[in-house]
Design an enzyme around this catalytic site. Structure first.
Site, PDB file in Angstrom:
ATOM      1  N   HIS A 120     -23.182 -27.750   7.757  1.00  0.00           N
ATOM      2  CA  HIS A 120     -23.543 -27.436   6.368  1.00  0.00           C
ATOM      3  C   HIS A 120     -24.006 -28.709   5.679  1.00  0.00           C
ATOM      4  O   HIS A 120     -23.306 -29.711   5.664  1.00  0.00           O
ATOM      5  CB  HIS A 120     -22.314 -26.862   5.657  1.00  0.00           C
ATOM      6  N   ASP A 178     -34.212 -26.172  -7.031  1.00  0.00           N
ATOM      7  CA  ASP A 178     -33.374 -25.808  -5.887  1.00  0.00           C
ATOM      8  C   ASP A 178     -32.809 -24.421  -6.131  1.00  0.00           C
ATOM      9  O   ASP A 178     -32.175 -24.174  -7.157  1.00  0.00           O
ATOM     10  CB  ASP A 178     -32.245 -26.838  -5.749  1.00  0.00           C
ATOM     11  N   MET A 179     -33.030 -23.501  -5.210  1.00  0.00           N
ATOM     12  CA  MET A 179     -32.569 -22.125  -5.425  1.00  0.00           C
ATOM     13  C   MET A 179     -32.134 -21.469  -4.124  1.00  0.00           C
ATOM     14  O   MET A 179     -32.649 -21.764  -3.048  1.00  0.00           O
ATOM     15  CB  MET A 179     -33.677 -21.268  -6.038  1.00  0.00           C
ATOM     16  N   ALA A 180     -31.171 -20.578  -4.239  1.00  0.00           N
ATOM     17  CA  ALA A 180     -30.859 -19.676  -3.144  1.00  0.00           C
ATOM     18  C   ALA A 180     -31.829 -18.505  -3.235  1.00  0.00           C
ATOM     19  O   ALA A 180     -32.397 -18.242  -4.302  1.00  0.00           O
ATOM     20  CB  ALA A 180     -29.419 -19.175  -3.261  1.00  0.00           C
ATOM     21  N   LYS A 228     -38.761  -9.113  -2.929  1.00  0.00           N
ATOM     22  CA  LYS A 228     -39.384 -10.434  -2.923  1.00  0.00           C
ATOM     23  C   LYS A 228     -38.414 -11.487  -2.384  1.00  0.00           C
ATOM     24  O   LYS A 228     -38.781 -12.325  -1.554  1.00  0.00           O
ATOM     25  CB  LYS A 228     -39.856 -10.790  -4.329  1.00  0.00           C
TER      26      LYS A 228
END
Length: 358
Positions: A120, A178-180, A228
């Site tokens: 991780h 930054d995104m999930a 999406k």
């Protein structure tokens, strides 16, 4: 803020470093991971900050993270390569991969670097910001274990599969986003559990496939914007998993089921030197103009200002690094204790309902 304590960044970093070194990392490895986790907490990304120390310490202590990896860079072309991480500490492996990619991008204009067999790696914004500070455009993404209900489905398949982007600008820090690919990252569920707070019913579903507000009942997360987000997480898994010959989708190793084995995770880094396409100063001025124009945009009712995506995290970072970082009291108490790990934030007790959790 009643359940938090303000900790100075250098103090927090030292506490985390000591805990990870006690678990088995070298001092240098522990320092790199600690710097990364402090960055996340200072950026307001508490789901990827000190809350992760207990989990890392447990995996290290149980042998599921290689504390003596031989990180090898295999150059496969003028603009491509693979970093073999041998399941070393994710932050250590991916930081090294980012450094290789930066060097390659400056030399050839573009760098596409895959990372094979890593643990991780934390907040991806940390790595793309490093590249943008070198006047490069950066895109990074990584796979995670199955914890998302696909659009139209009821069983988990893909992971949260985050994407991060950064670009240099004329004035101030780089633009970093930054995104999930889920409505929220699993770490947000983890954060809500540690605080015993409800979550919005748009984040996740329970074991029956119904929306839930109880973070302890979460069985699967929901993709952002339905089909999406579902498409984006598929793209991430192809680039950071299949492209590197690694497991994908529901075959990706669980973060918590067996802490004695390496994760074999993949990550993909794409860096672009804007000077190969346009004049650098002009490009950075354009990014700066975009930021200023967004700031000048009339805000909607209920909003004070329009910010560029990711800017709130940048503002948190500046504030917290100067004034101290809010940390949950129970996490701070753990960091100050002599206990290496106690399974509060990781392991079977916390995640028995899903066995997942990037």
């Amino acid at each position: 803020m009643a359940d938090t304590v303000i900790v100075q960044p250098q103090v927090l970093e030292q506490l985390i470093q000591q805990k990870l070194a006690a678990a088995g990392l070298t001092d240098q490895q522990a320092k790199i991971v600690a710097e990364h986790l402090v960055f996340a907490d200072a950026s307001g990304i508490h789901s990827h900050g000190a809350v992760r120390v207990d989990y890392y310490a447990e995996r290290i202590a149980k042998g599921g993270m290689n504390t003596n990896p031989e990180i090898i860079f295999e150059e496969t072309g003028p603009s491509s390569g693979i970093v073999h991480g041998q399941n070393g500490p994710g932050q250590v492996v991916v930081l090294e991969a980012t450094k290789y990619a930066i060097e390659m991008a400056k030399k050839s204009g573009v760098a596409a670097v895959g990372v094979r067999q890593t643990s991780h790696s934390g907040a991806l914004s940390y790595y793309v910001k490093k590249a943008a500070q070198e006047d490069l455009i950066a895109l990074s993404m990584c796979q995670s274990d199955s914890m998302v209900v696909p659009f139209g489905g009821k069983e988990n398949y893909f992971g949260t599969n985050p994407i991060a982007f950064a670009a240099p600008r004329k004035d101030g820090e780089p633009v970093v986003f930054d995104m999930a690919t889920t409505v929220q990252a699993w770490g947000k569920i983890l954060d809500a559990r540690s605080k015993n707070k409800d979550i919005p019913d748009t984040w996740a579903v329970d074991a029956t496939g119904q929306p839930t507000t109880n973070p302890h009942h979460v069985h699967g997360l929901l993709p952002i914007s339905g089909p999406k987000g579902f498409g984006l997480m598929m793209m991430v898994d192809i680039l950071s998993g299949m492209l590197l010959g690694l497991p994908f989708g529901k075959h990706v190793s669980s973060m918590y089921h067996d802490l004695t084995k390496g994760r074999d995770l993949g990550q993909f880094i794409l860096l672009i030197d804007p000077q190969r396409f346009t004049e650098l100063d002009s490009f950075k001025e354009s990014v700066e103009t975009m930021v200023q124009e967004l700031h000048e945009t009339q805000p909607a009712e209920g909003f004070e200002q329009v910010y560029y995506p990711g800017e709130i995290n940048q503002l948190h970072y500046a504030k917290y690094m100067a004034e101290g970082i809010p940390i949950e009291k129970n996490i701070y108490a753990y960091l100050q204790s002599d206990t290496v790990h106690f399974n509060q934030y990781s392991g079977a007790d916390a995640f028995a309902q899903t066995g997942s959790g990037e």
